[in-house]
Design an enzyme around this catalytic site. Structure first.
Site, PDB file in Angstrom:
ATOM      1  N   THR A   1       0.835  -1.208   0.000  1.00 59.18           N
ATOM      2  CA  THR A   1       0.000   0.000   0.000  1.00 59.18           C
ATOM      3  C   THR A   1       0.862   1.248   0.000  1.00 59.18           C
ATOM      4  O   THR A   1       0.646   2.180  -0.794  1.00 59.18           O
ATOM      5  CB  THR A   1      -0.908   0.009   1.243  1.00 59.18           C
ATOM      6  OG1 THR A   1      -1.696  -1.170   1.257  1.00 59.18           O
ATOM      7  CG2 THR A   1      -1.809   1.232   1.251  1.00 59.18           C
ATOM      8  N   THR A   2       1.861   1.286   0.892  1.00 60.41           N
ATOM      9  CA  THR A   2       2.731   2.457   1.016  1.00 60.41           C
ATOM     10  C   THR A   2       3.556   2.663  -0.242  1.00 60.41           C
ATOM     11  O   THR A   2       3.967   3.787  -0.550  1.00 60.41           O
ATOM     12  CB  THR A   2       3.645   2.305   2.242  1.00 60.41           C
ATOM     13  OG1 THR A   2       2.849   1.945   3.373  1.00 60.41           O
ATOM     14  CG2 THR A   2       4.391   3.584   2.560  1.00 60.41           C
TER      15      THR A   2
ATOM     16  N   TYR B   1     -13.178  -4.684  -2.907  1.00 62.97           N
ATOM     17  CA  TYR B   1     -14.334  -4.309  -3.732  1.00 62.97           C
ATOM     18  C   TYR B   1     -15.306  -5.449  -3.971  1.00 62.97           C
ATOM     19  O   TYR B   1     -16.511  -5.297  -3.750  1.00 62.97           O
ATOM     20  CB  TYR B   1     -13.895  -3.709  -5.083  1.00 62.97           C
ATOM     21  CG  TYR B   1     -15.049  -3.057  -5.826  1.00 62.97           C
ATOM     22  CD1 TYR B   1     -15.524  -1.810  -5.428  1.00 62.97           C
ATOM     23  CD2 TYR B   1     -15.686  -3.700  -6.889  1.00 62.97           C
ATOM     24  CE1 TYR B   1     -16.598  -1.212  -6.080  1.00 62.97           C
ATOM     25  CE2 TYR B   1     -16.745  -3.119  -7.548  1.00 62.97           C
ATOM     26  CZ  TYR B   1     -17.209  -1.872  -7.133  1.00 62.97           C
ATOM     27  OH  TYR B   1     -18.266  -1.293  -7.775  1.00 62.97           O
TER      28      TYR B   1
ATOM     29  N   TYR C   1      -2.713 -10.314   4.302  1.00 67.68           N
ATOM     30  CA  TYR C   1      -2.763  -8.891   4.659  1.00 67.68           C
ATOM     31  C   TYR C   1      -4.217  -8.500   4.865  1.00 67.68           C
ATOM     32  O   TYR C   1      -4.990  -8.438   3.911  1.00 67.68           O
ATOM     33  CB  TYR C   1      -2.106  -8.076   3.549  1.00 67.68           C
ATOM     34  CG  TYR C   1      -2.033  -6.585   3.747  1.00 67.68           C
ATOM     35  CD1 TYR C   1      -2.272  -5.971   4.976  1.00 67.68           C
ATOM     36  CD2 TYR C   1      -1.691  -5.763   2.666  1.00 67.68           C
ATOM     37  CE1 TYR C   1      -2.189  -4.592   5.115  1.00 67.68           C
ATOM     38  CE2 TYR C   1      -1.597  -4.387   2.796  1.00 67.68           C
ATOM     39  CZ  TYR C   1      -1.854  -3.804   4.021  1.00 67.68           C
ATOM     40  OH  TYR C   1      -1.766  -2.432   4.161  1.00 67.68           O
TER      41      TYR C   1
ATOM     42  N   ARG D   1      -8.976  -0.298   3.977  1.00 72.34           N
ATOM     43  CA  ARG D   1      -8.649  -0.121   2.564  1.00 72.34           C
ATOM     44  C   ARG D   1      -9.540  -0.976   1.661  1.00 72.34           C
ATOM     45  O   ARG D   1      -9.928  -0.548   0.578  1.00 72.34           O
ATOM     46  CB  ARG D   1      -7.190  -0.511   2.309  1.00 72.34           C
ATOM     47  CG  ARG D   1      -6.172   0.421   2.932  1.00 72.34           C
ATOM     48  CD  ARG D   1      -5.872   1.582   2.003  1.00 72.34           C
ATOM     49  NE  ARG D   1      -4.848   2.443   2.546  1.00 72.34           N
ATOM     50  CZ  ARG D   1      -4.284   3.440   1.890  1.00 72.34           C
ATOM     51  NH1 ARG D   1      -4.634   3.691   0.637  1.00 72.34           N
ATOM     52  NH2 ARG D   1      -3.378   4.211   2.464  1.00 72.34           N
TER      53      ARG D   1
ATOM     54  N   LYS E   1      -0.361 -10.004   8.232  1.00 71.40           N
ATOM     55  CA  LYS E   1      -0.207  -8.592   8.605  1.00 71.40           C
ATOM     56  C   LYS E   1      -1.586  -8.117   9.038  1.00 71.40           C
ATOM     57  O   LYS E   1      -2.489  -7.984   8.211  1.00 71.40           O
ATOM     58  CB  LYS E   1       0.311  -7.766   7.434  1.00 71.40           C
ATOM     59  CG  LYS E   1       0.406  -6.272   7.744  1.00 71.40           C
ATOM     60  CD  LYS E   1       0.830  -5.464   6.530  1.00 71.40           C
ATOM     61  CE  LYS E   1       0.854  -3.972   6.850  1.00 71.40           C
ATOM     62  NZ  LYS E   1       1.191  -3.141   5.650  1.00 71.40           N
TER      63      LYS E   1
ATOM     64  N   ILE F   1       5.036  -4.574  10.003  1.00 65.55           N
ATOM     65  CA  ILE F   1       5.265  -4.102   8.644  1.00 65.55           C
ATOM     66  C   ILE F   1       4.866  -2.637   8.665  1.00 65.55           C
ATOM     67  O   ILE F   1       3.694  -2.301   8.778  1.00 65.55           O
ATOM     68  CB  ILE F   1       4.486  -4.929   7.615  1.00 65.55           C
ATOM     69  CG1 ILE F   1       5.010  -6.374   7.632  1.00 65.55           C
ATOM     70  CG2 ILE F   1       4.608  -4.331   6.221  1.00 65.55           C
ATOM     71  CD1 ILE F   1       4.285  -7.334   6.717  1.00 65.55           C
TER      72      ILE F   1
END
Length: 293
Positions: A46-47, A109, A135, A140, A163, A205
């Site tokens: 993501t980052t 989604y 994850y 998100r 995570k 993380i």
């Protein structure tokens, strides 16, 4: 098959002004992380703005990172997708270019059912021969992965950890109780590193580690080595700065912080935009308190 213990940096992707990946800068950031005790590099998460990278850009960034790190610490590749076949293909390509493991996000989604989540991650795990970290980041994806699903997936030989970025410590405790000590739990929230370690987690993380790699490493390892008071103090003393790193959607603030420090990591890709001036002032004030400016 635990991939790492300690602090894994969710590293940013630096861009040139023409929005191409700045590989020279990425190399500088990788060396900065290794020199400051980071325990793993997580690339294209993501980052790392993976959602705006083409598949070829993503694989190129992962391959570059693998070669630059050259086996010094593990390289874990972000390879998630809401399309299972696409996730399988990305994961296979990550393995081909030498990634030590994969970070695979909950399908977003579509909102898969429990059975759909199990089938999705099982298909990916069956397709590769390297470890996978699940994850869970419902803020998100719109999907929160239940502990029962994590437990079912933990039975697969290639799925070695999670995570946990829901912010729900109760969920993390339930995962720990179901999956046992051999299943790695990593904090996905920098403000919950020490609390998660206290229930058996083995690391983080981290977004924070982009700016403060040594301090983030120390926060984890002081706890793992029995110095819980140092870990607690580091967690509490960095709370204000951690909060400012999420005053706007990640990675806007962390890229702004690195640019304020003179690291020249460039802009974000749309739809992410430069940090608002008032928020950047708040960020700068928090950074000054830590002598980062």
């Amino acid at each position: 098959m635990t991939l790492f213990k300690g602090s894994g940096v969710a590293i940013i992707t630096p861009f040139n002004e023409d929005m191409s990946i700045n590989f020279d800068k990425l190399g500088e950031l990788i060396e900065f992380q290794i020199e400051n005790s980071t325990d793993a590099i997580i690339i294209c998460g993501t980052t790392g703005e993976a959602s705006t990278l083409t598949d070829e850009e993503q694989i190129s960034a992962i391959e570059y990172t693998v070669k630059k790190v050259a086996g010094r610490i593990p390289v874990i590749a972000g390879a998630g997708s809401n399309h299972t076949a696409h996730g399988v293909e990305l994961s296979k390509r990550c393995e081909e270019v030498g990634a030590d493991g994969i970070l695979s996000v909950t399908p977003y989604y579509n909102k898969a059912s429990k059975s759909g989540l199990v089938a999705h991650f099982t298909a990916i795990a069956d397709a590769v021969n390297i470890p996978i970290i699940l994850y869970n980041v419902p803020g998100r994806t719109g999907v929160n992965m239940p502990a029962s699903v994590v437990y079912e997936l933990s039975k697969h030989k290639n799925i070695v950890g999670v995570k946990e970025a829901s912010g729900d410590i109760g969920l993390a405790i339930e995962i720990a109780a179901l999956c046992g000590e051999d299943f790695a739990i990593y904090s996905g929230n920098d403000d919950l590193i020490t609390p998660l370690l206290s229930i058996g987690g083995c690391g983080v993380i981290s977004v924070l580690a982009n700016v403060l790699p040594k301090e983030t490493h120390d926060m984890v390892f002081s706890f793992l080595e029995g110095d819980t008071e140092t870990s607690r103090k580091l967690q509490v003393s960095h709370k204000e700065f951690i909060d400012t790193l999420f005053i706007e959607p990640n990675p806007i603030p962390v890229k702004a912080a690195l640019n304020l420090m003179g690291r020249g990591v460039g802009p974000m890709r749309l739809p992410l935009t430069p940090m608002a001036e008032d928020n950047e002032a708040v960020l700068a004030a928090a950074m000054k308190k830590l002598n980062l400016l």
